[in-house]
Scaffold this active site. Structure first.
Site, short mmCIF file in Angstrom:
data_model
loop_
_atom_site.label_atom_id
_atom_site.label_comp_id
_atom_site.label_asym_id
_atom_site.label_seq_id
_atom_site.Cartn_x
_atom_site.Cartn_y
_atom_site.Cartn_z
N ASN A 189 0.86 -1.18 0.00
CA ASN A 189 0.00 0.00 0.00
C ASN A 189 0.90 1.24 0.00
O ASN A 189 1.69 1.45 0.92
CB ASN A 189 -0.89 -0.04 1.25
CG ASN A 189 -1.81 1.15 1.34
OD1 ASN A 189 -1.39 2.28 1.11
ND2 ASN A 189 -3.06 0.91 1.68
N HIS B 147 2.10 1.15 5.86
CA HIS B 147 2.77 2.11 6.72
C HIS B 147 4.15 1.64 7.19
O HIS B 147 5.12 2.41 7.16
CB HIS B 147 1.86 2.41 7.92
CG HIS B 147 2.33 3.57 8.74
ND1 HIS B 147 3.07 3.40 9.88
CD2 HIS B 147 2.18 4.90 8.56
CE1 HIS B 147 3.36 4.60 10.38
NE2 HIS B 147 2.82 5.52 9.60
N GLU C 104 -10.70 -9.48 3.10
CA GLU C 104 -9.42 -9.12 3.70
C GLU C 104 -9.65 -9.04 5.20
O GLU C 104 -10.47 -8.24 5.67
CB GLU C 104 -8.91 -7.77 3.17
CG GLU C 104 -7.56 -7.41 3.80
CD GLU C 104 -6.99 -6.08 3.30
OE1 GLU C 104 -7.24 -5.71 2.14
OE2 GLU C 104 -6.29 -5.43 4.09
N THR D 12 -8.14 3.55 8.16
CA THR D 12 -9.35 2.71 8.24
C THR D 12 -9.40 2.10 9.64
O THR D 12 -8.46 1.43 10.06
CB THR D 12 -9.29 1.59 7.20
OG1 THR D 12 -8.84 2.15 5.97
CG2 THR D 12 -10.65 0.97 7.01
N ARG E 191 -9.47 7.92 -1.23
CA ARG E 191 -10.46 8.32 -0.23
C ARG E 191 -11.34 9.43 -0.79
O ARG E 191 -10.92 10.21 -1.64
CB ARG E 191 -9.77 8.81 1.04
CG ARG E 191 -9.00 7.73 1.78
CD ARG E 191 -8.44 8.31 3.06
NE ARG E 191 -9.50 8.65 3.98
CZ ARG E 191 -9.84 7.94 5.06
NH1 ARG E 191 -9.18 6.84 5.37
NH2 ARG E 191 -10.83 8.32 5.83
N HIS F 265 -3.51 -4.61 7.61
CA HIS F 265 -3.68 -3.44 8.47
C HIS F 265 -2.81 -3.55 9.71
O HIS F 265 -2.97 -4.45 10.51
CB HIS F 265 -5.13 -3.19 8.89
CG HIS F 265 -5.38 -1.72 9.10
ND1 HIS F 265 -4.87 -1.02 10.17
CD2 HIS F 265 -6.04 -0.81 8.35
CE1 HIS F 265 -5.21 0.24 10.07
NE2 HIS F 265 -5.91 0.41 8.97
N ARG G 98 -7.15 12.70 0.81
CA ARG G 98 -6.09 13.21 1.70
C ARG G 98 -4.69 12.75 1.27
O ARG G 98 -3.71 13.36 1.60
CB ARG G 98 -6.35 12.82 3.14
CG ARG G 98 -6.21 11.34 3.40
CD ARG G 98 -6.27 11.03 4.87
NE ARG G 98 -7.59 11.31 5.43
CZ ARG G 98 -8.01 10.76 6.56
NH1 ARG G 98 -7.22 9.96 7.24
NH2 ARG G 98 -9.23 11.01 7.00
N1 PXP Z 1 -5.72 -3.01 4.34
C1 PXP Z 1 -6.65 -2.04 4.42
C2 PXP Z 1 -8.06 -2.41 4.09
C3 PXP Z 1 -6.31 -0.73 4.79
O1 PXP Z 1 -7.27 0.21 4.87
C4 PXP Z 1 -4.96 -0.43 5.03
C5 PXP Z 1 -4.58 0.98 5.37
O2 PXP Z 1 -4.84 1.83 4.34
C6 PXP Z 1 -4.01 -1.48 4.92
C7 PXP Z 1 -4.43 -2.75 4.59
C8 PXP Z 1 -2.58 -1.24 5.17
O3 PXP Z 1 -2.39 -0.93 6.51
P1 PXP Z 1 -0.99 -0.42 7.00
O4 PXP Z 1 -0.72 0.84 6.28
O5 PXP Z 1 -1.19 -0.26 8.47
O6 PXP Z 1 -0.01 -1.51 6.66
#
Ligand code: PXP
Length: 399
Positions: free
Chosen positions: A163, A370, A307, A257, A201, A347, A205
């Site tokens: 991501n 992240h 997911e 999220t 989004r 996430h 942002r």
């Molecule tokens: N999966 C989903 C559905 C998300 O909303 C996000 C964050 O945008 C991620 C995965 C990735 O999360 P992270 O950035 O904490 O790795």
């Protein structure tokens, strides 16, 4: 097939996923040491169950399960011997599931176990000791069923999708053109990532419309567009046609999220979005908490993937809590896989929490952002991706 399902339950009252019950029935026969035996499972409503209960036990009300062992004489020589029939009232099972805060299929499985033990000669009405022994067996079988990995093997290694939203977050901090997420996607792919995820989004942002249009042209692996099920973004998705979309809940004020989708509450809207995407050949993933009820709802409305939200597992502050959250993800992943859904997770995953999730045999792909973008600040994006790949695919050559 050792299990024959006769579904006389009205589809208008809610669909039963026969595949889940067939898989579980088969696995139970193996766990009970009689994989070659046969049994029939009859799914009924309360009214029909009350008729059976009245006819065979003189009790004029519905019950949850009745077992009818087969006669000893085998009417079909050469065929594996029949164990008998298990009748279940889905209406009662549904009420009991709601009371216990369990999914319907979880409760149906408990009742199948109970019925099967009766067919095999166990009885809880003969003595307290037998009742206790039967109850222990039921608990044990349910536990084995929820954690057995023997039947649920992924045939390929898990994939890493990256991501890149937070590359855009840094760019937006100055409102300029750098760093460019389009360039980041290319670096991730060259380092071995097998997919790129971007969340467009409503408040724009981080990722912008220009990003997804360019990314659609440049991504060589797979483009997964994360989005809310809202008209404006749906139209953009149908226009640019990503390789898949992931529907997420979106709140204006959240930092990221926050939780999974409530598929039941939003069933109509989500089902409609899935149907529109299906028409355009775009598979849909639903981002949900590791919760059996949500998984079954996702399967019912035709999602291709779920997911599973790994946030609570990642945020746990004690080993005990982390273990508990991990077990929930493990069980949810198996249930989703058994239901015929493809399973992704993501996430909050980082360099400490990812390996354990990646080792789950039913998970196809991890979506991580992240942690990788943060590490890239110190070691560069190429290196940060390769380090994560080494955790996701530890046996893969070259990482
Ligand atoms: N999966 C989903 C559905 C998300 O909303 C996000 C964050 O945008 C991620 C995965 C990735 O999360 P992270 O950035 O904490 O790795």
């Amino acid at each position: 097939m050792p299990l024959h399902i006769i579904d006389q339950y009205s589809p208008a009252k809610g669909r039963i996923n026969q595949q889940i019950l067939l898989n579980r029935g088969q696995r139970l026969l193996k766990l009970l040491g009689c994989p070659d035996r046969l049994f029939s499972l009859v799914l009924l409503d309360d009214q029909t169950m009350a008729d059976f209960n009245n006819r065979y036990r003189n009790i004029n009300r519905a019950t949850n399960v009745l077992s009818f062992p087969a006669d000893d004489g085998d009417p079909f020589p050469g065929q594996p011997p029949e164990l008998g029939d298990i009748l279940i009232s889905v209406d009662t099972a549904r009420r009991e599931a709601a009371q216990a805060k369990r999914s319907l299929h979880f409760r149906l499985t408990e009742l199948i176990i109970h019925g099967l033990l009766h067919l095999l000669g166990h009885d809880h009405e003969r003595s307290e000791e037998e009742a206790l022994a039967m109850w222990e067996m039921e608990k044990d079988l349910m536990q084995q069923l929820c954690t057995s990995k023997r039947f649920l093997r992924r045939t390929t290694m898990p994939k890493l999708a990256i991501n890149i939203d937070h590359v855009a977050t840094v760019r937006q901090a100055r409102g300029g053109t750098q760093p460019d997420p389009v360039l980041a996607a290319g670096i991730c792919e060259l380092a071995g990532a097998e997919g790129i995820v971007v969340h467009l989004r409503e408040d724009r942002r981080h990722i912008q419309d220009r990003d997804i249009r360019l990314l659609r042209q440049t991504i060589k692996t797979k483009m997964n567009l994360e989005m809310a099920a809202v008209k404006e973004i749906i139209n953009i998705a149908l226009d640019i046609k990503p390789d898949m979309i992931t529907l997420v809940p979106e709140k204006r004020k959240e930092l990221t999220t926050e939780g999974g989708l409530d598929v039941i509450k939003n069933e109509k809207k989500l089902a409609k979005t899935i149907a529109r995407m299906k028409k355009a050949s775009i598979p849909v993933s639903l981002f949900i908490d590791p919760d059996a009820v949500q998984i079954e709802a996702a399967s019912d409305i035709g999602a291709t993937f779920v997911e599973l939200h790994t946030g609570r597992y990642c945020d746990a502050t004690t080993e005990q809590d982390r273990d508990k959250e991990f077990r929930l993800i493990e069980q949810a992943a198996e249930l989703a896989f058994e239901s015929g859904l493809r399973v992704n997770a993501g996430h909050g995953l980082d360099y400490l929490t990812t390996a354990r999730i990646a080792a789950l045999p039913t998970i196809e792909e991890l979506s991580i952002g992240h942690a990788i973008i943060s590490r890239a600040v110190f070691v560069g994006l190429d290196q940060a991706v390769r380090e994560m790949l080494a955790l996701v695919r530890p046996l893969s050559p070259g990482h």
